[in-house]
Design an enzyme around this catalytic site. Structure first.
Site, PDB file in Angstrom:
ATOM      1  N   SER A 279      -5.870   2.701   4.925  1.00 55.76           N
ATOM      2  CA  SER A 279      -5.370   2.061   3.706  1.00 55.76           C
ATOM      3  C   SER A 279      -6.510   1.365   2.969  1.00 55.76           C
ATOM      4  O   SER A 279      -6.348   0.267   2.420  1.00 55.76           O
ATOM      5  CB  SER A 279      -4.263   1.048   4.041  1.00 55.76           C
ATOM      6  OG  SER A 279      -3.391   0.869   2.950  1.00 55.76           O
TER       7      SER A 279
ATOM      8  N   LYS B 290       0.039   3.568  -2.729  1.00 55.67           N
ATOM      9  CA  LYS B 290      -1.057   4.534  -2.622  1.00 55.67           C
ATOM     10  C   LYS B 290      -0.538   5.973  -2.578  1.00 55.67           C
ATOM     11  O   LYS B 290      -1.291   6.919  -2.825  1.00 55.67           O
ATOM     12  CB  LYS B 290      -1.908   4.245  -1.386  1.00 55.67           C
ATOM     13  CG  LYS B 290      -2.775   2.981  -1.503  1.00 55.67           C
ATOM     14  CD  LYS B 290      -3.628   2.786  -0.243  1.00 55.67           C
ATOM     15  CE  LYS B 290      -4.649   1.660  -0.392  1.00 55.67           C
ATOM     16  NZ  LYS B 290      -4.096   0.330  -0.207  1.00 55.67           N
TER      17      LYS B 290
ATOM     18  N   SER C 204       0.789  -1.231   0.000  1.00 52.83           N
ATOM     19  CA  SER C 204       0.000   0.000   0.000  1.00 52.83           C
ATOM     20  C   SER C 204       0.824   1.284   0.000  1.00 52.83           C
ATOM     21  O   SER C 204       0.250   2.378  -0.083  1.00 52.83           O
ATOM     22  CB  SER C 204      -0.955   0.010   1.205  1.00 52.83           C
ATOM     23  OG  SER C 204      -2.018  -0.889   0.989  1.00 52.83           O
TER      24      SER C 204
END
Length: 427
Positions: A165, A110, A107
């Site tokens: 997340s 991101k 993640s």
């Protein structure tokens, strides 16, 4: 107070600290399971040859650092497959370990997603979620709790991305951007623009996928670019917030909207039983998947120094190990910054000048057989002497101070931050 406005963040007055600024052309959450067909776990051995972008030493396997009199040795027992610690203001890479090794990012990807999409939608814009928005999420994805048929502001969705997340929030924002395929294409184009050439995006949320890779070097570039944006800085530094839940209707016909609290899963920002809140921390993003292991990029400020750290896939199987190694590297970086000779630099985006009249001269990239061999030898000696390290991150704030001429943004290598968010230790 509206659910979208109740947040916890920490800010302190502006200091003289500055951050390398560039403008682009206009225009943990719960570990996720590996996707079907996801690539196998990477080799324990880094490639013999990697990218030399930012300096020849950064293309060498192993730890790269130039120790000298007055420079502290790296922390002991660093186990991450890849890490990098750099000065966000000058762009100098203070030390690195397999900085360009292409690994699954989880993640932390991101950050690129946010840097690409944050400028596209006003934070007050509202979106009613439909079933199609939530389609295609991987099994075991981390979620913030987006509900079909409920309406959320863009700000709500970004808090879901950064604090929890939430892959559900990522997919809703991707749908608003024209869909997952369009968002992936936009992210890959933006990565190229940032010269993050180790990165290939397959899923916008960082969920394990075949051929989806990035590197500690590239993740640092994403963080550095994102932190130029006020909203990005605000989201990644938020510790906890009230998030909209389900809408209910009473027997009398009165409609109410439940809320619930979400807390940032970045343990250097929110703290945990074995990890205290890191002094000066203000983001950026953590991740954890089957294939990637734990990953983390953080930013922190101390005594006028602003550092970035990225740690990928620690091999030591201990609770919160990625944060412990990140914190150790940050501690080392604050002691070494200004004393250690850099082993490379963070590059500016394509088409962006790296100097301006009156600007600090760019850091000289390490290069040449002699320099590389020297750095590698010194790193090896340090390792034999028991050095190693880990650290974390800070918060940065600052609007872009740019000059606009004929539609082209120029870079000022040093500028006072109009706003600097810092995390104080808990009392």
């Amino acid at each position: 107070m509206p659910a979208s406005e109740k947040t916890t963040r920490h800010r302190l007055p502006v200091t003289a600290a500055a951050l390398l600024s560039f403008a682009l052309p206009v225009g943990l959450a719960s570990p996720a399971l590996a996707a079907p067909g996801a690539s196998a776990s990477p080799s324990a051995t880094p490639p013999a040859s990697m990218s030399t972008l930012g300096g020849a030493s950064l293309g060498l396997p192993g730890t790269q650092v130039r120790l000298a009199a007055g420079v502290p040795v790296l922390p002991k027992d660093l186990s991450a497959r890849s890490w990098i610690v750099s000065d966000a203001e000058s762009g100098q890479v203070l030390a690195a370990h397999n900085a360009h090794w292409k690994l699954a990012p989880a993640s932390t990807l991101k950050m690129l997603f946010a840097d690409t999409l944050v400028p596209k939608f006003p934070k007050t814009e509202k979106h009613k979620v439909v079933a199609h928005d939530l389609a295609g999420m991987g099994a075991g994805s981390s979620l913030v709790g987006i509900k079909e048929k409920e309406t959320y502001t863009v700000r709500d969705l970004w808090l879901g991305v950064f604090l929890r997340s939430g892959n559900d929030a990522v997919h809703v924002l991707s749908s608003m951007n024209g869909g997952v395929a369009q968002t992936v294409a936009d992210m890959n184009a933006h990565a190229k623009e940032l010269r993050a050439l180790d990165t290939n995006v397959v899923t916008p949320d960082g969920y394990d996928a075949k051929k989806q890779v990035s590197s500690a070097y590239d993740l640092t570039l994403f963080a550095r670019s994102g932190l130029q944006k006020k909203d990005f800085r605000a989201y990644c530094s938020t510790v906890r917030a009230s998030f909209p839940g389900a809408t209910t209707k009473s027997k009398k016909g009165k409609t109410t909207r439940d809320t619930f609290e979400i807390q940032n899963t970045n343990r250097l920002l929110s703290g945990d039983s074995d990890v205290p809140v890191y002094q000066g921390i203000a983001g950026v993003k953590n991740g954890n998947t089957t294939n990637a292991g734990a990953t983390f990029t953080g930013v922190a400020e101390r005594d006028g120094h602003v550092l970035l750290v990225t740690v990928m896939n620690p091999q030591k199987d201990e609770h919160n190990e990625v944060y412990k190694e990140a914190a150790a590297l940050l501690d080392w970086g604050f002691r070494a910054d200004g004393k250690v000779q850099p082993v490379g630099e963070l590059v500016a985006p394509e088409g962006v000048s790296t100097a301006q009249p009156g600007a600090t001269a760019p850091a000289t990239p390490t290069g040449g057989p002699g320099a590389s061999a020297s750095a590698h030898t010194e790193a090896g000696a340090a390792a034999r002497n028991g050095s190693g390290g880990a650290t974390v991150a800070l918060a940065l704030c600052g609007g872009l101070l740019v000059l606009l001429a004929a539609g082209v943004f120029l870079v000022n290598r040093r500028w006072p931050l109009p706003e600097l968010m810092r995390r104080r230790p808990r009392p």
